[in-house]
Design an enzyme around this catalytic site. Sequence first.
Site, PDB file in Angstrom:
ATOM      1  N   THR A  47     -25.615  16.066  -6.414  1.00 59.25           N
ATOM      2  CA  THR A  47     -24.240  15.621  -6.170  1.00 59.25           C
ATOM      3  C   THR A  47     -23.242  16.472  -6.948  1.00 59.25           C
ATOM      4  OG1 THR A  47     -24.876  13.331  -5.701  1.00 59.25           O
ATOM      5  CG2 THR A  47     -22.627  13.700  -6.446  1.00 59.25           C
ATOM      6  N   LYS A  93     -18.554  10.322  -0.982  1.00 53.74           N
ATOM      7  CA  LYS A  93     -19.894  10.733  -0.591  1.00 53.74           C
ATOM      8  C   LYS A  93     -20.632   9.558   0.041  1.00 53.74           C
ATOM      9  CE  LYS A  93     -22.409   9.659  -4.867  1.00 53.74           C
ATOM     10  NZ  LYS A  93     -23.126  10.158  -6.031  1.00 53.74           N
TER      11      LYS A  93
END
Length: 310
Positions: A225, A190
Amino acid sequence: MEELLVFGGSGSRRLTAAICRHLGVEPGDGEVIRFSDGNLFVKANQNVRGRHVYIVQSTVFPANDNFMELLFWIDAFKRASAASVTVLMPYFSYGKADKKDEPRVSIRARVCAQAIEAAGAARVVTMDLHAPQIQGFFTLPVDDLYALPLLAEAIGTGEDLVVVSPDVGFAKQARKYAKRLGAPLAIADKERVDHSEAARVIDLIGDVEGRDAVIVDDFTITAGTLAEVAECLIVRGARSVRAAVTHGVFTGKSMERLDDSPISRLYVTDTVENQPVKLSAKVETVSVAPLFAEAIGRIHRRESISVLFQ
């Protein structure tokens, strides 16, 4: 050996009570007053002279008030002639600020560490620090406990289990979960471009197809997330998705994101107890009170804490 004196700050009342139940002692008698101008007043209502005192306080919700309260507790005990003050800080909110990654910014974790020492603490016990190097910000002993054994027990084992790290930075700790659970490891890649507490998943390393995935992390704030990684896992063929994080620092629409995500269960510990949101039915709390109680007992008896994680 003298009886333990364990006090709880405003950020950890319930956890302190649970720790004391495991230790077989009553919580210390103290009070906190918040004046109308925002000032805090703390007072120990019992004699602590010559005693070894333990103060339990997570520094979050509200972060600044609870941190200042912690400093005032340390100072109050020292001024009352306590032999020593051990700080048990289950969640260190400023632990995320461990480096100077932009020009002209403060390394806030270091400032907080210096303040705790200046107030008079003799030792700090915390849990799953965001960065291990934070221990080096202190010159006094720091014990960083791990929630992994407790969370791994809650997760359980399974033939088709796969452990997923939400980013490369947590991969080393996620590998410990994988080893403990006897499962393979996958890693989400990420990127975070600003301070909005949002990140974007750009790739997934590892095979999750047909497996029951468990995302592990040290903390979550928005659940963004976790939700995005969970969506990615389903797209990549995961059969189911759960998550386990040490510190559930839930804010804003975190519960809505969790409820709308493919995550069926989120395991968190009780290091954070004053969340400003109502927890989703998907959240299952695992208490770390037994672990902190054992750590206090070992410190008081001058025994090793590291053996708890061997």
